[in-house]
Design an enzyme around this catalytic site. Structure first.
Site, mmCIF file in Angstrom:
data_model
loop_
_atom_site.group_PDB
_atom_site.id
_atom_site.type_symbol
_atom_site.label_atom_id
_atom_site.label_comp_id
_atom_site.label_asym_id
_atom_site.label_seq_id
_atom_site.Cartn_x
_atom_site.Cartn_y
_atom_site.Cartn_z
ATOM 1 N N HIS A 1 -30.219 42.493 72.406
ATOM 2 C CA HIS A 1 -31.658 43.895 71.543
ATOM 3 C C HIS A 1 -33.044 43.265 70.682
ATOM 4 O O HIS A 1 -31.945 41.724 70.001
ATOM 5 C CB HIS A 1 -31.140 44.599 70.587
ATOM 6 C CG HIS A 1 -29.768 44.353 69.691
ATOM 7 N ND1 HIS A 1 -30.069 44.133 68.096
ATOM 8 C CD2 HIS A 1 -28.607 44.383 70.032
ATOM 9 C CE1 HIS A 1 -28.469 43.876 67.810
ATOM 10 N NE2 HIS A 1 -28.432 43.982 68.714
ATOM 11 N N ASP A 2 -33.145 43.200 69.703
ATOM 12 C CA ASP A 2 -34.261 42.431 69.267
ATOM 13 C C ASP A 2 -34.410 41.287 70.054
ATOM 14 O O ASP A 2 -34.879 40.668 68.527
ATOM 15 C CB ASP A 2 -33.863 42.361 67.651
ATOM 16 C CG ASP A 2 -33.799 44.134 67.065
ATOM 17 O OD1 ASP A 2 -34.841 44.670 67.012
ATOM 18 O OD2 ASP A 2 -32.645 44.779 67.554
ATOM 19 N N GLY B 1 -28.336 39.362 69.926
ATOM 20 C CA GLY B 1 -29.217 40.309 69.704
ATOM 21 C C GLY B 1 -30.125 39.088 68.350
ATOM 22 O O GLY B 1 -29.621 38.422 67.530
#
Length: 264
Positions: free
Chosen positions: A117-118, A135
């Site tokens: 994520h991100d 992440g």
């Protein structure tokens, strides 16, 4: 261009001349740009938005929810143009409401790569097989990550850097440098710089900067100040700005690390 066994939600948006293979799934809210190829059994979900001419490999999963207990809301994956995303790649959407995991243009993600994520990746980078990004990792432009490279969350990889296969990183890798082993660097990315069109003189200057940072008697802060005064070139400014903004700290030199281990 769309196989009859593919499942495409009516609320998904497909551009012109999109190819969708057998068993592929494209869910509501996803946008597929012109000329994209979605190969068999790939899954596009989670408000994924991609530009034109991307290739999504067999069994890839793009836009699934992040592996993060903090995930609570709506987020997305944003993919640029002309990326090659090979078989069984996984790209997770962002954790925070309204956030995005981002992949730029002209990147090549080989089989089994994972973007957590991100994550943010620039343009023209290559991630070899089974490279895993946690992440919030950030990767610059024209980076090469060797097979099975492992990146801890929040790590940054500067533009034109390279890692050897199996490298494990919890520290930042400055632009132009070669990362090896665990949190170590071993010189500059000579071949990558030459292929990217850096002149011989510029490559020599980058090597001199590396030596001043790691092989002189100066600490990193002192080396940065001396380099700012000595080398006004924009390539060195990019390097020094990266180091100055590092929150996790930069990798150690391999020979320096070996000497410290022997002393211990």
């Amino acid at each position: 261009m769309i196989h009859p066994s593919a499942i495409i939600d009516p609320a998904a948006e497909l551009g012109r001349e999109v190819t969708v293979g057998p068993g592929a799934i494209i869910e509501a809210g996803c946008v597929i740009g012109d000329g994209c190829e979605i190969r068999a059994h790939a899954v596009i979900t989670g408000r994924t938005i991609m530009g034109p001419l991307n290739q999504i490999g067999y069994g890839a999963i793009i836009g699934a929810e992040p592996q993060d207990y903090a995930f609570k809301g709506s987020s997305r994956v944003e993919i640029g143009a002309r990326n090659r995303i090979r078989e069984y790649v996984t790209i997770h959407r962002a954790t925070k409401e309204g956030g995005a995991t981002r992949l730029g243009d002209d990147n090549f993600l080989m089989g089994g790569v994972h973007l957590g994520h991100d994550v943010e990746i620039g343009d023209h980078s290559v991630l070899a097989n089974n490279t895993l990004l946690s992440g919030y990792v950030k990767v610059g432009d024209r980076v090469f990550l060797g097979g099975a490279t492992l990146l801890h969350q929040f790590v940054r990889i500067g533009s034109f850097a390279i890692t050897r296969g199996g490298t494990r990183l919890g520290k930042d890798v400055p632009p132009y440098f070669m990362a090896v082993a665990t949190n170590q660097v071993s010189g500059i990315n000579r071949l990558g710089l030459r292929r990217a069109g850096f002149s011989h003189e510029t490559r020599k200057t980058i090597r001199a900067a590396y030596d001043l940072i790691y092989r002189s008697q100066l600490n990193v802060g002192q080396a940065v100040e001396e380099l700012r005064a000595k080398f006004p070139q924009p390539e060195i400014a990019l390097l020094l700005d990266f180091i100055a903004s590092s929150k996790r700290g930069i990798c150690r030199d391999r020979l320096q690390a070996a000497g410290e281990d022997e002393e211990e």
